[in-house]
Write a protein that holds these residues in place. Sequence first.
Motif, PDB file in Angstrom:
ATOM      1  N   VAL A 317       0.875  -1.173   0.000  1.00 37.48           N
ATOM      2  CA  VAL A 317       0.000   0.000   0.000  1.00 37.48           C
ATOM      3  C   VAL A 317       0.911   1.221   0.000  1.00 37.48           C
ATOM      4  N   CYS A 318       0.837   2.020  -1.035  1.00 41.33           N
ATOM      5  CA  CYS A 318       1.693   3.220  -1.113  1.00 41.33           C
ATOM      6  C   CYS A 318       1.053   4.393  -0.388  1.00 41.33           C
ATOM      7  N   TRP A 319      -0.278   4.487  -0.548  1.00 41.80           N
ATOM      8  CA  TRP A 319      -1.033   5.527   0.163  1.00 41.80           C
ATOM      9  C   TRP A 319      -2.110   4.853   0.972  1.00 41.80           C
ATOM     10  N   PRO A 320      -2.215   5.075   2.235  1.00 46.62           N
ATOM     11  CA  PRO A 320      -1.355   5.921   3.050  1.00 46.62           C
ATOM     12  C   PRO A 320       0.070   5.360   3.138  1.00 46.62           C
ATOM     13  N   PHE A 321       1.012   6.262   3.206  1.00 47.07           N
ATOM     14  CA  PHE A 321       2.423   5.901   3.285  1.00 47.07           C
ATOM     15  C   PHE A 321       2.716   5.309   4.664  1.00 47.07           C
ATOM     16  N   PRO A 322       3.580   4.272   4.717  1.00 47.24           N
ATOM     17  CA  PRO A 322       3.866   3.633   6.019  1.00 47.24           C
ATOM     18  C   PRO A 322       4.772   4.513   6.883  1.00 47.24           C
ATOM     19  N   GLU A 323       4.221   5.621   7.256  1.00 48.86           N
ATOM     20  CA  GLU A 323       4.948   6.672   7.944  1.00 48.86           C
ATOM     21  C   GLU A 323       5.621   6.168   9.229  1.00 48.86           C
ATOM     22  N   LYS A 324       4.799   5.460  10.029  1.00 49.92           N
ATOM     23  CA  LYS A 324       5.291   5.024  11.328  1.00 49.92           C
ATOM     24  C   LYS A 324       6.473   4.059  11.149  1.00 49.92           C
ATOM     25  N   ARG A 325       6.324   3.129  10.228  1.00 48.89           N
ATOM     26  CA  ARG A 325       7.367   2.131  10.017  1.00 48.89           C
ATOM     27  C   ARG A 325       8.642   2.770   9.475  1.00 48.89           C
ATOM     28  N   ILE A 326       8.495   3.708   8.561  1.00 45.07           N
ATOM     29  CA  ILE A 326       9.687   4.358   8.000  1.00 45.07           C
ATOM     30  C   ILE A 326      10.409   5.147   9.094  1.00 45.07           C
ATOM     31  N   ARG A 327       9.637   5.761   9.987  1.00 44.86           N
ATOM     32  CA  ARG A 327      10.279   6.475  11.107  1.00 44.86           C
ATOM     33  C   ARG A 327      11.091   5.505  11.970  1.00 44.86           C
ATOM     34  N   GLU A 328      10.486   4.339  12.198  1.00 48.68           N
ATOM     35  CA  GLU A 328      11.206   3.330  13.001  1.00 48.68           C
ATOM     36  C   GLU A 328      12.490   2.903  12.309  1.00 48.68           C
ATOM     37  N   LEU A 329      12.383   2.649  11.015  1.00 50.71           N
ATOM     38  CA  LEU A 329      13.569   2.202  10.276  1.00 50.71           C
ATOM     39  C   LEU A 329      14.635   3.290  10.241  1.00 50.71           C
ATOM     40  N   ALA A 330      14.186   4.522  10.086  1.00 52.45           N
ATOM     41  CA  ALA A 330      15.137   5.638  10.012  1.00 52.45           C
ATOM     42  C   ALA A 330      15.837   5.836  11.348  1.00 52.45           C
ATOM     43  N   ALA A 331      15.087   5.572  12.436  1.00 56.34           N
ATOM     44  CA  ALA A 331      15.639   5.788  13.774  1.00 56.34           C
ATOM     45  C   ALA A 331      16.846   4.883  14.041  1.00 56.34           C
ATOM     46  N   ARG A 332      16.978   3.838  13.235  1.00 56.55           N
ATOM     47  CA  ARG A 332      18.129   2.962  13.394  1.00 56.55           C
ATOM     48  C   ARG A 332      19.429   3.637  12.950  1.00 56.55           C
ATOM     49  N   GLY A 333      19.268   4.711  12.215  1.00 55.31           N
ATOM     50  CA  GLY A 333      20.451   5.479  11.809  1.00 55.31           C
ATOM     51  C   GLY A 333      21.177   4.929  10.606  1.00 55.31           C
ATOM     52  N   LYS A 334      20.703   3.801  10.102  1.00 53.58           N
ATOM     53  CA  LYS A 334      21.339   3.205   8.928  1.00 53.58           C
ATOM     54  C   LYS A 334      20.705   3.762   7.655  1.00 53.58           C
ATOM     55  N   PRO A 335      21.480   3.883   6.592  1.00 54.82           N
ATOM     56  CA  PRO A 335      20.972   4.546   5.381  1.00 54.82           C
ATOM     57  C   PRO A 335      19.803   3.791   4.727  1.00 54.82           C
ATOM     58  N   ILE A 336      18.963   4.565   4.068  1.00 54.93           N
ATOM     59  CA  ILE A 336      17.845   4.002   3.305  1.00 54.93           C
ATOM     60  C   ILE A 336      17.972   4.491   1.859  1.00 54.93           C
ATOM     61  N   VAL A 337      17.913   3.524   0.956  1.00 54.36           N
ATOM     62  CA  VAL A 337      17.988   3.840  -0.474  1.00 54.36           C
ATOM     63  C   VAL A 337      16.617   3.594  -1.081  1.00 54.36           C
ATOM     64  N   MET A 338      16.150   4.542  -1.871  1.00 53.37           N
ATOM     65  CA  MET A 338      14.862   4.317  -2.520  1.00 53.37           C
ATOM     66  C   MET A 338      15.018   4.315  -4.027  1.00 53.37           C
ATOM     67  N   ALA A 339      14.471   3.285  -4.657  1.00 55.67           N
ATOM     68  CA  ALA A 339      14.480   3.218  -6.114  1.00 55.67           C
ATOM     69  C   ALA A 339      13.051   3.336  -6.608  1.00 55.67           C
ATOM     70  N   GLU A 340      12.825   4.227  -7.542  1.00 55.94           N
ATOM     71  CA  GLU A 340      11.504   4.337  -8.165  1.00 55.94           C
ATOM     72  C   GLU A 340      11.657   4.913  -9.565  1.00 55.94           C
ATOM     73  N   MET A 341      10.668   4.593 -10.408  1.00 57.57           N
ATOM     74  CA  MET A 341      10.777   4.976 -11.806  1.00 57.57           C
ATOM     75  C   MET A 341      10.184   6.360 -12.039  1.00 57.57           C
ATOM     76  N   ASN A 342      10.798   7.331 -11.371  1.00 64.00           N
ATOM     77  CA  ASN A 342      10.439   8.739 -11.538  1.00 64.00           C
ATOM     78  C   ASN A 342      11.608   9.521 -10.975  1.00 64.00           C
ATOM     79  N   LEU A 343      11.518  10.833 -11.019  1.00 62.89           N
ATOM     80  CA  LEU A 343      12.652  11.633 -10.552  1.00 62.89           C
ATOM     81  C   LEU A 343      12.467  12.049  -9.101  1.00 62.89           C
ATOM     82  N   GLY A 344      11.778  11.235  -8.354  1.00 65.78           N
ATOM     83  CA  GLY A 344      11.586  11.515  -6.928  1.00 65.78           C
ATOM     84  C   GLY A 344      10.145  11.840  -6.637  1.00 65.78           C
ATOM     85  N   GLN A 345       9.385  10.863  -6.131  1.00 68.99           N
ATOM     86  CA  GLN A 345       8.003  11.136  -5.715  1.00 68.99           C
ATOM     87  C   GLN A 345       7.767  10.525  -4.339  1.00 68.99           C
TER      88      GLN A 345
END
Lengths: 385, 95, 300
Positions: A317-345
């Motif tokens: 599910v893209c919308w709603p965005f998994p905001e809570k989970r991404i915050r948790e993952l980011a809090a680990r301090g390790k880098p996150i790479v995102m690949a998508e077929m656009n120039l950033g959405q």
Amino acid sequence: MKADPSGVLTGRHYFDGNHACCEGALAAGCRFAAGYPITPSTEVVERIAKRFPHLGGVFIQMEDEIASSIALQGAVWAGKKAMTVTSGPGLSLMMEHIGLAAITETPCVFVDVQRGGPSTGLPTLPGQADMMQARWGSHGDYELIALAPSSPQECFDYTVDAFNLAETYRVPVMMMMDECVGHMTERVDIPAAETIEVTPRRYTTKKKGEFKPFEPGENMVPDMAKAGDGLRFHVTGLTHDERGYPVINAQAQDKLIRRLVDKIRLQADRIVRYEEDAVENADVIVVSYGITYRVALRAIEMARAKGVKVGSHRLVVCWPFPEKRIRELAARGKPIVMAEMNLGQMYWELERCAAGKCKTALVSHAGGTVHNPEVIYNAIMEAVR
Amino acid sequence: MSEALAKKRKIQKYLGNVEVKIEHCKGCGFCVEFCPTGALELSKSFNKKGYHPPMLVDQNYCNGCDLCGLYCPDFAIFGFRVGPNPNFKKDEKAK
Amino acid sequence: MSEQTNHTEGEPRVNPVLPYLREDRMPHIWCPGCGIGTTVNCFARALTESELDLDKVSIVSGIGCTGRVAGYMNLDAFHTTHGRPVAFATGLKLANPDLKVVVYSGDGDLMAIGGNHFIHACRRNIDMTIVCVNNFLYGMTGGQASSTTPDPATTTTAPYGAFEHTFNLPFLADSCGAVYVARWTTYHVRQITKAMKEALAKKGLSFIEIISPCPTLYQRRNKLGDGLQAMEYYRDNSVVKSGADTREVEIKYQGEIICGKFVDRERATWLDCYNTRNAAAIGARYRPYPWRENGEGGVK
């Protein structure tokens, strides 16, 4: 409720995503579709046009996407489950009725087989650049649900889910496919009807006079009514009260629009869906969705072969965005790479949720073909360097 | 009221009446102008919005045909038949 | 307060239009002397005379002054987006063919922004009634020129006078395939009522154009007096020519208004064609739509 067996083509098939999407809709109980031809989505309605006469459904090819996107809403209010299918240029035309479906809480499904844009762009080649339009394209504040399948099997499965989510939350639900997924042919297993869960429309049990068409019920969602049942209800695209009557002031706007938004935002935990692999000990996490997820898998394999601990977070599910989970993952301090077929959405959502807690990187692609896995691999290696 | 209106007036065979929702009237005058028997006129008084609502000049002129109701864009007036008009004389017709 | 009437004696009486209205939404927003309310009276009486099951009648409007009609009617009512009521109504009707579907909207909504939907609905012969209240401009937004504003009427967007060629609506509907086409003015209340009754009984796409005063914007701006003067103008300048060739019923600025029933013919509806074609192609296995046995087709 279980699926009506008449619409379920149980068995093992070799389908492309567009055909699988059609079968998913039929399994979910869709019996009305309106569409306008547009590459690369047309196979969905072509198959529907062929299948519906045998199932008691109606397909109508409307004069344009604007008409398609509202004819289907007429059908919903007459009691049908309904969808329309399009691609970017058509989606642009449908925006006015995504807004209508949002404010009138009309459960319906919009399938967008994404191609390269803007404008006519790349009619026959893939893109993932409608993601923000799907979310924000109609004016005003509203929320909806969007799913991104990455295989023909998921085109079937998620289309069933899309109809169910539409009924549960009474929002337009977007199937964010892309040309690759739509035209890729793979094995599709369609299960027996009695194993397919279908959410029935929740009709009111109230009588005329006591029934208020926009009085929030279960899950902040009002009960439905359909034309011809004697409830004599009123539906309007204007800001309205619980009776469905227009009320043009700030208080009514606040009450209605906050509920339309809150019914998704406050219940996002139940709607959000993602798939993760090895994120717990990962030194880098790759976030992706749709066809790009499958390309990213190759890049992840390549990096793992080099000994890098790579995790994967894949948006279902893209919308709603998994905001809570991404915050948790980011809090680990390790880098996150995102690949998508656009120039950033979706990346901007990722960056917003990461909020500086970790390094983020976008592997962009203007569309036309999928990423070269090497490019994503390089970004992974760069991120952990 | 106009002469044309007065000309239409004669005692009707059937007695009618009108009911006016005074506060809904916007004083457009359709009912007065198109009453086939000239039975209505705009009253001198105002409603709360400042419009002159219609009134029946004389019940004898109204046969309750409800054309006023059909014309009224504000759903503020309608006509109805009460019964035979005792004041109606046959020769009235011949006039 | 707003309920005050001159009623003094006897049984309480009810305005015959009232059961058709959402009384809790009255008074309506239309200006003094606007003709839209008059057409609603006719519609209510046509519904009475048609003896339709009102629970099965749906009304669909777009945006604009006439677009508010749906919201005032005590029916299943849909106030949709600007220009799209016909497309919405198409979905509504095809999803449940047992519904009687009426589209009620204005010239700007139906013929300019909604023109494409209108011509295609006529071509397909979708079984619905379309009532177009034509006041020659956009009322709700402040009196802008529409596709029916005649040269040289002035509007807020045609301050030096309209100069574009206009649509001749009966001809448009006729040439696109509507099976019933009539035009009246708001002066012709009995004729409108009859036309609406006929249109409701007609299978296929029936179209009624009703010329109506916009005293606030069209009349006043063009120094044509108020709504009553417009009505008197209609009375004095309408020519009834039933069966007239629709090519010859174009409306000129303050010219004569040709009224009447212009078209009344038979033609298979979209759904008839759908079933005929599928039955021919698929054969005996084909069950005509809507399916009626097991609740499929939106019909129990």
